[in-house]
Scaffold this motif. Structure first.
Motif, PDB file in Angstrom:
ATOM      1  N   LEU A  79      -0.972   1.136  -2.673  1.00  0.00           N
ATOM      2  CA  LEU A  79      -0.433   0.574  -1.436  1.00  0.00           C
ATOM      3  C   LEU A  79       1.086   0.657  -1.427  1.00  0.00           C
ATOM      4  O   LEU A  79       1.699   0.972  -0.388  1.00  0.00           O
ATOM      5  CB  LEU A  79      -0.897  -0.880  -1.288  1.00  0.00           C
ATOM      6  N   THR A  80       1.699   0.387  -2.585  1.00  0.00           N
ATOM      7  CA  THR A  80       3.156   0.502  -2.675  1.00  0.00           C
ATOM      8  C   THR A  80       3.616   1.930  -2.405  1.00  0.00           C
ATOM      9  O   THR A  80       4.599   2.167  -1.700  1.00  0.00           O
ATOM     10  CB  THR A  80       3.629   0.051  -4.071  1.00  0.00           C
ATOM     11  N   LEU A  83       3.434   2.582   1.296  1.00  0.00           N
ATOM     12  CA  LEU A  83       4.546   1.943   2.011  1.00  0.00           C
ATOM     13  C   LEU A  83       5.840   2.734   1.839  1.00  0.00           C
ATOM     14  O   LEU A  83       6.591   2.937   2.802  1.00  0.00           O
ATOM     15  CB  LEU A  83       4.725   0.505   1.516  1.00  0.00           C
ATOM     16  N   LEU A  87       7.949   4.606   4.687  1.00  0.00           N
ATOM     17  CA  LEU A  87       9.366   4.320   4.881  1.00  0.00           C
ATOM     18  C   LEU A  87      10.174   5.598   4.932  1.00  0.00           C
ATOM     19  O   LEU A  87      11.068   5.770   5.771  1.00  0.00           O
ATOM     20  CB  LEU A  87       9.864   3.425   3.739  1.00  0.00           C
TER      21      LEU A  87
END
Length: 348
Positions: A79-80, A83, A87
């Motif tokens: 998930l990181t 993200l 970004l």
């Protein structure tokens, strides 16, 4: 009570790792940035990158210490990654784009502090290079902040430190032979100490011929002064040789004789005061920023050499090297103090 103790023991590794990571990041932030408020954006950039890398490493350490199963931990890491990817994907409209552009400019180094650059309608000397933006000082002594994303998405003209072409364009009538104008314009350029002057015929208009005289200026820091001197020299040589610098369609309501020429009454070269350097007033911040950066780079190079000599020295030689190292560090401290004074001076 036992259940509470079990819960505390269960999350104890996470609390311990989080406390250590946060404490470590706070200490590094103080060591790298907090205790050096005098640093400009140019010097802060590598320190900020180091702090960002340490933050990412700390986040991964906290993630691995989560009291969850391996599957859940892998999902958090995935998930990181998603993200971060999102970004980056939307960075064109966020500050992340300027951050990435700053890294790109840092790696490619298309220009340095003190260089003359032109970006579309903006022209000036680079006075500061930061992580998210670049500051230039214009010909009117104004400070212009340009986002780094703006710089990498538009052509940037950089004046080479080896020399710049100074030129002037003017239109003269067809009644004067071009060879005469060419010799006069070249003599004007030579009077300004421009190297390898040359004249070009730019346009054959309906009423006038457009000429451009150019020459190489070795000392690019005096561009403004030299350009003004070139304009003055052109006026002097043309007027002294009886050449009118006026449009063929020029109309004057005064009654003039047929042989009258529109030339100043006293076409004598007036003395020019070149003792005052215009560039030192207009580009003062950029000039000092370049001097500080150059001095710091030289001192750091000398310190590195002295540190290598110190390892193989002994006795009195070692003491002398240590004294020289301390002297160099004091000079670096003085430069930092001067930069802080300049920073306070330019605060809005």
């Amino acid at each position: 009570m036992e259940r509470l103790i079990d819960n505390i023991i269960f999350i104890a590794p996470l609390l311990a790792v989080s406390t250590v990571v946060i404490g470590f990041l706070l200490i590094m932030n103080w060591l790298l940035l907090g205790r050096h408020p005098e640093l400009g954006n140019e010097k802060k950039l590598p320190r900020q990158l180091v702090l960002l890398a340490l933050t990412l490493v700390g986040f991964m350490m906290v993630t691995f210490s989560l009291p969850v199963s391996d599957t859940a931990r892998n999902q958090v890491i995935a998930l990181t990654g998603v993200l971060l990817s999102g970004l980056v994907a939307f960075s064109s409209t966020t500050f992340v784009a300027n951050f990435m552009a700053g890294i790109m400019l840092r790696m490619n180094r298309p220009f340095n502090t003190g260089d003359f650059i032109r970006v579309e309608n903006h022209f000036g000397r680079v006075s500061e290079r930061g992580l998210f933006d670049t500051e230039i000082q214009s010909e009117h002594r104004e400070l212009i902040t340009l986002p780094n994303l703006y710089l990498i998405t538009r052509p940037v003209e950089v004046v080479s430190k080896s020399g710049a072409i100074i030129s002037s364009t003017l239109s003269l009538g067809y009644d004067i032979h071009y060879s005469r104008i060419e010799s006069l314009l070249i003599s004007a350029a030579q009077a300004c100490e421009l190297a390898d002057p040359f004249v070009q015929v730019i346009e054959l208009g309906n009423d006038a011929i457009t000429y451009r005289v150019s020459g190489l200026l070795v000392d690019v820091k005096s561009m403004l002064t030299t350009r003004s001197l070139l304009y003055r020299a052109i006026l002097d040589v043309l007027h002294n040789d009886g050449v009118e610098i006026v449009s063929p369609s020029f109309v004057n309501q005064r009654r003039l004789d047929d042989n009258a020429k529109v030339i100043p009454d006293f076409a004598v070269k007036a003395p020019v005061d070149t003792s005052s350097n215009v560039e030192s007033i207009v580009f003062d911040k950029a000039e000092k920023a370049e001097q500080h950066e150059s001095a710091e780079e030289q001192l750091n190079t000398e310190l590195h050499s002295l540190d290598e000599e110190l390892g193989a020295a002994s006795g009195e030689v070692k003491a002398n090297i240590e004294a020289r190292i301390e002297q160099k560090r004091q000079q670096l401290d003085q430069i930092s103090e001067q930069k802080e004074e300049e920073k306070v001076k330019w605060e809005y």
